[in-house]
Design a protein around this motif. Structure first.
Motif, PDB file in Angstrom:
ATOM      1  N   LEU A 101       0.824  -1.203   0.000  1.00 48.38           N
ATOM      2  CA  LEU A 101       0.000   0.000   0.000  1.00 48.38           C
ATOM      3  C   LEU A 101       0.861   1.257   0.000  1.00 48.38           C
ATOM      4  O   LEU A 101       1.931   1.292   0.619  1.00 48.38           O
ATOM      5  CB  LEU A 101      -0.885   0.030   1.246  1.00 48.38           C
ATOM      6  N   VAL A 102       0.388   2.275  -0.679  1.00 44.31           N
ATOM      7  CA  VAL A 102       0.970   3.612  -0.568  1.00 44.31           C
ATOM      8  C   VAL A 102      -0.070   4.474   0.139  1.00 44.31           C
ATOM      9  O   VAL A 102      -1.217   4.561  -0.309  1.00 44.31           O
ATOM     10  CB  VAL A 102       1.319   4.206  -1.943  1.00 44.31           C
ATOM     11  N   ILE A 103       0.323   5.081   1.253  1.00 47.73           N
ATOM     12  CA  ILE A 103      -0.618   5.860   2.056  1.00 47.73           C
ATOM     13  C   ILE A 103      -0.069   7.267   2.238  1.00 47.73           C
ATOM     14  O   ILE A 103       1.061   7.450   2.707  1.00 47.73           O
ATOM     15  CB  ILE A 103      -0.854   5.196   3.428  1.00 47.73           C
ATOM     16  N   GLY A 104      -0.857   8.249   1.850  1.00 49.28           N
ATOM     17  CA  GLY A 104      -0.449   9.635   2.025  1.00 49.28           C
ATOM     18  C   GLY A 104      -0.500  10.039   3.489  1.00 49.28           C
ATOM     19  O   GLY A 104      -1.414   9.660   4.223  1.00 49.28           O
ATOM     20  N   SER A 105       0.489  10.820   3.903  1.00 51.99           N
ATOM     21  CA  SER A 105       0.564  11.253   5.293  1.00 51.99           C
ATOM     22  C   SER A 105       0.915  12.727   5.345  1.00 51.99           C
ATOM     23  O   SER A 105       1.263  13.345   4.334  1.00 51.99           O
ATOM     24  CB  SER A 105       1.613  10.431   6.050  1.00 51.99           C
ATOM     25  N   ASN A 106       0.807  13.304   6.533  1.00 49.45           N
ATOM     26  CA  ASN A 106       1.270  14.672   6.724  1.00 49.45           C
ATOM     27  C   ASN A 106       2.775  14.668   6.956  1.00 49.45           C
ATOM     28  O   ASN A 106       3.369  13.632   7.266  1.00 49.45           O
ATOM     29  CB  ASN A 106       0.537  15.323   7.897  1.00 49.45           C
ATOM     30  N   ALA A 107       3.400  15.820   6.786  1.00 50.22           N
ATOM     31  CA  ALA A 107       4.858  15.903   6.880  1.00 50.22           C
ATOM     32  C   ALA A 107       5.372  15.667   8.295  1.00 50.22           C
ATOM     33  O   ALA A 107       6.563  15.417   8.488  1.00 50.22           O
ATOM     34  CB  ALA A 107       5.334  17.265   6.375  1.00 50.22           C
ATOM     35  N   ASP A 108       4.485  15.733   9.298  1.00 51.22           N
ATOM     36  CA  ASP A 108       4.880  15.416  10.675  1.00 51.22           C
ATOM     37  C   ASP A 108       4.736  13.922  10.954  1.00 51.22           C
ATOM     38  O   ASP A 108       5.177  13.452  12.003  1.00 51.22           O
ATOM     39  CB  ASP A 108       4.013  16.184  11.675  1.00 51.22           C
ATOM     40  N   PHE A 109       4.087  13.207  10.051  1.00 53.54           N
ATOM     41  CA  PHE A 109       3.744  11.796  10.247  1.00 53.54           C
ATOM     42  C   PHE A 109       2.994  11.618  11.564  1.00 53.54           C
ATOM     43  O   PHE A 109       3.174  10.644  12.282  1.00 53.54           O
ATOM     44  CB  PHE A 109       4.994  10.911  10.200  1.00 53.54           C
ATOM     45  N   ARG A 110       2.148  12.583  11.854  1.00 55.99           N
ATOM     46  CA  ARG A 110       1.346  12.516  13.071  1.00 55.99           C
ATOM     47  C   ARG A 110       0.247  11.488  12.898  1.00 55.99           C
ATOM     48  O   ARG A 110      -0.456  11.470  11.888  1.00 55.99           O
ATOM     49  CB  ARG A 110       0.728  13.886  13.371  1.00 55.99           C
ATOM     50  N   SER A 111       0.082  10.629  13.873  1.00 60.05           N
ATOM     51  CA  SER A 111      -0.937   9.583  13.797  1.00 60.05           C
ATOM     52  C   SER A 111      -2.056   9.787  14.806  1.00 60.05           C
ATOM     53  O   SER A 111      -3.143   9.222  14.649  1.00 60.05           O
ATOM     54  CB  SER A 111      -0.302   8.202  14.022  1.00 60.05           C
ATOM     55  N   GLU A 132      -1.556   4.853  18.491  1.00 65.64           N
ATOM     56  CA  GLU A 132      -0.332   5.025  19.262  1.00 65.64           C
ATOM     57  C   GLU A 132       0.756   4.075  18.769  1.00 65.64           C
ATOM     58  O   GLU A 132       1.922   4.466  18.607  1.00 65.64           O
ATOM     59  CB  GLU A 132      -0.604   4.780  20.752  1.00 65.64           C
ATOM     60  N   ARG A 133       0.373   2.827  18.512  1.00 68.83           N
ATOM     61  CA  ARG A 133       1.366   1.860  18.017  1.00 68.83           C
ATOM     62  C   ARG A 133       1.825   2.237  16.613  1.00 68.83           C
ATOM     63  O   ARG A 133       3.001   2.091  16.282  1.00 68.83           O
ATOM     64  CB  ARG A 133       0.781   0.447  18.015  1.00 68.83           C
ATOM     65  N   LEU A 134       0.899   2.733  15.794  1.00 64.44           N
ATOM     66  CA  LEU A 134       1.293   3.196  14.470  1.00 64.44           C
ATOM     67  C   LEU A 134       2.307   4.323  14.587  1.00 64.44           C
ATOM     68  O   LEU A 134       3.310   4.350  13.858  1.00 64.44           O
ATOM     69  CB  LEU A 134       0.067   3.679  13.689  1.00 64.44           C
ATOM     70  N   GLY A 135       2.067   5.261  15.511  1.00 60.31           N
ATOM     71  CA  GLY A 135       3.002   6.362  15.705  1.00 60.31           C
ATOM     72  C   GLY A 135       4.381   5.875  16.101  1.00 60.31           C
ATOM     73  O   GLY A 135       5.402   6.385  15.616  1.00 60.31           O
ATOM     74  N   THR A 136       4.430   4.869  16.970  1.00 55.40           N
ATOM     75  CA  THR A 136       5.713   4.308  17.397  1.00 55.40           C
ATOM     76  C   THR A 136       6.436   3.651  16.228  1.00 55.40           C
ATOM     77  O   THR A 136       7.656   3.802  16.059  1.00 55.40           O
ATOM     78  CB  THR A 136       5.489   3.275  18.512  1.00 55.40           C
ATOM     79  N   MET A 137       5.691   2.931  15.392  1.00 55.19           N
ATOM     80  CA  MET A 137       6.291   2.266  14.238  1.00 55.19           C
ATOM     81  C   MET A 137       6.803   3.287  13.227  1.00 55.19           C
ATOM     82  O   MET A 137       7.876   3.111  12.634  1.00 55.19           O
ATOM     83  CB  MET A 137       5.270   1.331  13.590  1.00 55.19           C
ATOM     84  N   LEU A 138       6.048   4.357  13.017  1.00 54.52           N
ATOM     85  CA  LEU A 138       6.489   5.398  12.089  1.00 54.52           C
ATOM     86  C   LEU A 138       7.762   6.070  12.593  1.00 54.52           C
ATOM     87  O   LEU A 138       8.688   6.341  11.815  1.00 54.52           O
ATOM     88  CB  LEU A 138       5.383   6.444  11.907  1.00 54.52           C
ATOM     89  N   GLU A 139       7.811   6.323  13.882  1.00 54.47           N
ATOM     90  CA  GLU A 139       9.004   6.951  14.455  1.00 54.47           C
ATOM     91  C   GLU A 139      10.230   6.075  14.246  1.00 54.47           C
ATOM     92  O   GLU A 139      11.314   6.560  13.910  1.00 54.47           O
ATOM     93  CB  GLU A 139       8.780   7.214  15.945  1.00 54.47           C
ATOM     94  N   GLY A 140      10.062   4.766  14.415  1.00 53.76           N
ATOM     95  CA  GLY A 140      11.178   3.855  14.190  1.00 53.76           C
ATOM     96  C   GLY A 140      11.593   3.800  12.733  1.00 53.76           C
ATOM     97  O   GLY A 140      12.787   3.768  12.412  1.00 53.76           O
ATOM     98  N   ALA A 141      10.606   3.805  11.826  1.00 51.94           N
ATOM     99  CA  ALA A 141      10.915   3.737  10.395  1.00 51.94           C
ATOM    100  C   ALA A 141      11.601   5.003   9.902  1.00 51.94           C
ATOM    101  O   ALA A 141      12.354   4.967   8.918  1.00 51.94           O
ATOM    102  CB  ALA A 141       9.633   3.495   9.604  1.00 51.94           C
ATOM    103  N   LEU A 142      11.357   6.125  10.579  1.00 52.07           N
ATOM    104  CA  LEU A 142      11.919   7.406  10.152  1.00 52.07           C
ATOM    105  C   LEU A 142      13.245   7.732  10.832  1.00 52.07           C
ATOM    106  O   LEU A 142      13.821   8.799  10.577  1.00 52.07           O
ATOM    107  CB  LEU A 142      10.917   8.531  10.439  1.00 52.07           C
ATOM    108  N   ALA A 143      13.709   6.840  11.672  1.00 48.00           N
ATOM    109  CA  ALA A 143      14.975   7.083  12.361  1.00 48.00           C
ATOM    110  C   ALA A 143      16.093   7.290  11.338  1.00 48.00           C
ATOM    111  O   ALA A 143      16.273   6.490  10.423  1.00 48.00           O
ATOM    112  CB  ALA A 143      15.313   5.904  13.272  1.00 48.00           C
ATOM    113  N   GLY A 144      16.815   8.370  11.482  1.00 45.40           N
ATOM    114  CA  GLY A 144      17.910   8.668  10.563  1.00 45.40           C
ATOM    115  C   GLY A 144      17.508   9.497   9.364  1.00 45.40           C
ATOM    116  O   GLY A 144      18.373   9.945   8.599  1.00 45.40           O
ATOM    117  N   GLU A 145      16.202   9.713   9.157  1.00 44.03           N
ATOM    118  CA  GLU A 145      15.756  10.534   8.033  1.00 44.03           C
ATOM    119  C   GLU A 145      15.947  12.020   8.367  1.00 44.03           C
ATOM    120  O   GLU A 145      15.711  12.445   9.500  1.00 44.03           O
ATOM    121  CB  GLU A 145      14.280  10.274   7.724  1.00 44.03           C
ATOM    122  N   PRO A 146      16.377  12.823   7.402  1.00 45.86           N
ATOM    123  CA  PRO A 146      16.546  14.268   7.653  1.00 45.86           C
ATOM    124  C   PRO A 146      15.227  14.901   8.094  1.00 45.86           C
ATOM    125  O   PRO A 146      14.164  14.576   7.561  1.00 45.86           O
ATOM    126  CB  PRO A 146      16.994  14.811   6.288  1.00 45.86           C
TER     127      PRO A 146
END
Length: 304
Positions: A101-111, A132-146
């Protein structure tokens, strides 16, 4: 969405139904019946007379066949010229289709606090158990991203560039969350055609270098809460053009499925036949270097 439901939608009768094709189909059926009657009468007058005596039943068969031929087509597929790739456009539910799936998100990746009807919230409910769990997973996936920081009423939050991608694998479903909109001071998402084009270009690049080769399922990005001021037809055309341009540089999937939500098909003016012509010519003339937009204009001229 079922074909039967689509039959009763005004947009089908306005944009997809063709009286000319329906008449041609009906006349073709009658021509076949007439030919069969003449052939039967040549060999046996009794059989020919029997067919003529039961003409109301054959008339009914002709009508039923015409209705079947005029049924709403809720999916179309075209192969990209010179490439092992196909583009499908269909009316349906993204979550019922196979593929990443491709899912559009906001630039903050706020869940947290997002609209429950959004695809992001639906993904959280289906595969992550909670936002909340989605937010945690997104934070982990974005680790190291500018990223940069911005100040909100709730404090400082990370924000990412448009087109940043976070890959998640939750509940056996792979999804690529892509930043397509920015949040304003009131927490509302705002995007633009330029944002959508930039996000798509970065998404294809990400998939080419870091993604898999499986089928991709893409909604009509920007058609929901992102407040993009263009029609859904234009957004679909943007996705197709962007994908074709990316295919020229590298291969990252063999099938792209663009999914139109049944509610959008029902409530918005999506000219299915115009879309069919656009997709056919965009894919056909891709190899010759003709731009998809130019091909679409040529298709429209032929259609008229």
């Amino acid at each position: 969405m079922t074909t039967l439901k689509a039959f009763f939608m005004k947009n089908y009768w306005r944009f997809s139904f063709s009286a000319k094709n329906a008449v041609k189909s009906l006349l073709a059926v009658f021509a076949v019946i007439w030919l069969a009657t003449e052939i039967a009468a040549f060999f046996s007058g009794a059989i020919g007379d029997g067919i003529k005596a039961n003409w109301p039943y054959f008339f009914l068969i002709g009508l039923l066949w015409t209705i079947w031929e005029s049924r709403p087509r809720l999916a179309m597929t075209e192969r990209v010229a010179g490439k092992d790739a196909t583009i499908e456009i269909r009316v349906g539910d993204c979550f019922e289709l196979d593929g990443a799936l491709v899912i559009g998100s906001n630039a903050d990746f706020r869940s947290a606090g997002i609209d429950r009807a959004s695809l992001q919230a639906q993904f959280a409910d289906r595969y992550c158990d909670s936002s909340e769990r989605l937010g945690t997973m997104l934070e982990g996936a974005l680790a190291g991203e500018p990223h940069s920081w911005r100040t909100t009423a709730g404090g400082r939050v990370k924000t990412y560039d448009i087109g940043t991608v976070a890959r998640l694998d939750a509940g056996g479903r792979v999804a690529y969350f892509t930043a397509i909109a920015e949040l304003n001071e009131y927490g509302k998402a705002h995007s633009s055609p330029g944002h959508i084009e930039a996000a798509l270009a970065k998404l294809w690049s990400y998939l080419a270098h870091r993604g898999g080769m499986g089928p991709l399922v893409v909604p009509v990005l920007g058609s929901g809460l992102s407040r993009v001021g263009v029609t859904r037809l234009e957004l679909i055309q943007t996705i197709v053009r962007s994908f074709l341009a990316a295919c020229e540089a590298r291969k990252f999937t063999e099938k792209l499925t663009i999914v139109i939500h049944p509610r959008d098909f029902r409530d918005h003016e999506i000219d299915w036949e115009e879309l069919r012509f656009f997709l056919r010519y965009a894919c056909k003339y891709y190899e010759t270097g003709v731009r998809a937009s130019d091909a679409a204009r040529g298709a429209g001229a032929l259609k008229r």
